[in-house]
Design a protein around this motif. Structure first.
Motif, PDB file in Angstrom:
ATOM      1  N   ASN A 102      -4.067   3.690   1.960  1.00 23.38           N
ATOM      2  CA  ASN A 102      -2.922   4.195   1.192  1.00 23.38           C
ATOM      3  C   ASN A 102      -1.619   4.086   1.978  1.00 23.38           C
ATOM      4  N   THR A 135       4.177   3.444  -3.258  1.00 24.56           N
ATOM      5  CA  THR A 135       5.040   2.275  -3.079  1.00 24.56           C
ATOM      6  C   THR A 135       6.100   2.601  -2.029  1.00 24.56           C
ATOM      7  N   ARG A 136       5.716   2.523  -0.772  1.00 28.61           N
ATOM      8  CA  ARG A 136       6.624   2.764   0.343  1.00 28.61           C
ATOM      9  C   ARG A 136       6.145   1.925   1.518  1.00 28.61           C
TER      10      ARG A 136
END
Length: 595
Positions: free
Chosen positions: A392, A425-426
């Motif tokens: 993740n 989304t980083r």
């Protein structure tokens, strides 16, 4: 003379303890092991190299226990670096202090010893142990674990003639420090140099691929007898196909749970996994037979050298094995077909496990899911100039202070309880981010492998139900295909590249438990996290406190008292005896409290 008097005391004391414990502990006996972990020189592939041995042996000895045994293992670290031994699959009920990974234990310094004490509570089955720090398993230090049923609990098959153990794994002629340097510099580990079977190289089945003079494993059997064959993939990162020429493998158990019995001609065993089969010696013994462990899910033509070969020798055999090896499955370009095997594994719901109630009496399929975590793995990326692996988007940084020890002494900033329940989304980052799991929750974890390699995921402290797997990206609609009745329960599952696996876990074991990719290169590069499970009403019944011999490190280093380094075998013997006596006294005290 003092040592002799002390020894005489040691010899007498267990007699009294044995008499007392026979009244109080019944089958919950205590078994003792001494593990001296050191380097030796060996040449399993014909090249002299440094390997990690236990008591001078490579691989290490069998740890043989029975359900509910108390296990005491005194580990002497004679390596030139710190050490932890871990026992994956042993659930350490209420006692993550003994788990032997860096989030639960301070490492054992070089030339120190430390004693593990745990109970194999309500467990049976086939497992293995290994050193958990810094790729050390690449150099050895592993050995098998057998937990036998209590005599009052029947096994779901006729008693076999005996156990045959295979520790199979890919192998490098470079040791763990060299491979560590390669990973630290951003390089891949490349193709292994071979496959070992029980620490030995291949039988010379091919004069081009296998040099002369390599020691190989020979298994001696009697015709007509049935043996329980326990196979463990202790390797670095390669899935292996295991097969015995002209013999069927009847699958009966995996990682502590009996399976529905099915025959296979060969079986894929992924990194970190353990399986046991019944194999009947029903051939005519016109010659010896090949035992093969070969690389899977790679370019097998190019990887021919990554093949381990041992010999099955009947007592009435008429000659040596010869000719080509039995063929591996031919589905390398059809992984959907390959996935048929893991999907076919089912739990034997009518058999008793460690307890007399059937394994299927826990109706997991009717329990409401309390939380869902989607864990996505990707190929390694560069973070702050270093190649790292992520879950993740987080590459886990090893704790300087073990997590529950940091809790006990209120160490601030030791970790965060903010592991995301889905990919974000980083940009990827490094962090000490834990899953804040809920005690007595029933969680769903989706293991989404968007890497290019087959991966194995392992969870300490638990078994989980593998309810589904398929290729593609998991969506909620995939729940309609879950097996909600007889899914296998285990602690390590494969996840195919470009695919997902869904597992269900009942969070009834308080502590801090490692969730990791078992492929050692990815694990080393940060592909792991921990689940922290705390009972908010803790009163000492659901989690044990730290052991009396707890080691301190990191922010608590000043609390650690120096340990006298051993200088001779005599000193080591007396120290070991004294530790044993203290343990036995503790056992008596426990008996007085709980009889």
């Amino acid at each position: 003379m003092a040592s002799l008097r002390f020894l005489s005391l040691f010899l007498v004391l267990p007699i009294h303890i044995a008499l007392f414990s026979s009244l109080c502990f019944a089958e919950d006996d205590t078994i003792f092991y001494d593990f001296k972990v050191s380097y030796i020189t060996a040449s399993p592939l014909g090249v002299p190299q440094q390997v990690i041995a236990i008591n001078g042996k490579f691989p290490g000895p069998v740890l043989n226990a029975t359900t509910n045994n108390n296990v005491v293992i005194n580990v002497q670290n004679d390596l030139d670096e710190s050490l932890l031994m871990t026992w994956p699959g042993i659930q350490m009920r209420r006692n993550s202090w003994q788990d032997g990974v860096q989030g639960t234990n301070c490492p054992i310094p070089s030339q120190w010893n430390w004693t593990y004490q745990f109970q194999v509570k309500d467990q049976i089955g086939s497992f293995f142990y290994f050193p958990s720090l810094n790729l050390q398993r690449v150099s050895g230090g592993f050995g098998p674990v057998i937990i036998n049923n209590r005599k009052v609990i029947p096994i779901p098959f006729d008693q076999p003639e005996g156990d045959i153990i295979f520790l199979i794994g890919d192998w490098y002629t470079r040791n763990h420090t060299a491979l560590r340097t390669a990973l630290d510099s951003g390089k891949d580990l490349d193709m292994p140099d071979g496959v070992l079977i029980n620490g030995k190289g291949p039988y010379r089945y091919n004069t081009t691929l296998v040099p002369d003079g390599i020691e190989y494993e020979t298994i001696n059997v009697d015709p007509g007898k049935t043996y329980r064959v326990r196979v463990h993939n202790v390797g670095t990162s390669t899935s292996l196909n295991f097969r015995i020429q002209n013999h069927n493998l009847l699958l009966v158990e995996t990682e502590g749970h009996y399976t529905s019995q099915q025959n296979y001609t060969s079986f894929d065993i992924h990194v970190g996994q353990s399986y046991s089969f019944l194999v009947t010696m029903d051939q005519n013994a016109s010659s010896d037979y090949y035992i093969v462990a070969s690389a899977r899910f790679v370019n097998e033509t190019f990887w021919q050298r990554v093949t381990g070969v041992a010999i099955l020798h009947y007592s009435n055999s008429k000659g040596a094995a010869s000719g080509p090896l039995p063929e591996a499955p031919s589905d390398i370009y059809n992984q959907w077909a390959a996935m048929t095997q893991p999907r076919s594994i089912r739990q034997n719901t009518s058999a008793s496990g460690a307890r007399p109630n059937p394994q299927g009496s826990f109706h997991y399929g009717s329990i409401n899911i309390t939380d869902t975590y989607v864990l996505r793995s990707l190929p390694p990326v560069t973070i702050d100039g270093k190649v790292r692996a992520t879950l993740n988007g987080i590459s886990f940084v090893k704790p300087e202070t073990p997590i529950r020890l940091a809790d006990k002494y209120n160490v601030k900033g030791a970790y965060k309880l903010d592991f995301p329940n889905k990919p974000l989304t980083r940009p990827p980052r490094t962090d000490r981010s834990l899953i804040n799991a809920t005690y007595k929750g029933f969680i769903e974890i989706i293991l989404q492998n968007n890497d290019t390699k087959m991966q194995s995921f392992h969870m300490d402290g638990y078994s989980f139900f593998v309810v589904g797997m398929d290729f593609g990206i998991w969506t909620e609609s995939n729940r309609n295909s879950y097996n909600k009745w007889d899914a296998i329960s285990k602690c390590t599952t494969e996840v195919y590249p470009g695919a997902w696996a869904a597992i269900l876990v009942s969070l009834d074991n308080v502590g801090v438990w490692n969730l990791r990719v078992e492929n050692l290169d990815r694990w080393y590069l940060g592909q792991e996290t921990y689940m922290k499970i705390v009972n908010p009403e803790e009163n000492g019944d659901t989690e044990m406190g730290p052991p009396d011999n707890v080691l301190y490190c990191g922010a608590l280093q000043s609390k650690q008292k120096p340990q006298e380094r051993h200088h001779s075998s005599a000193t080591s013997l007396v120290t070991g005896i004294w530790n044993l006596v203290l343990t036995l006294v503790m056992a008596v005290s426990a008996g007085i409290l709980f009889c």
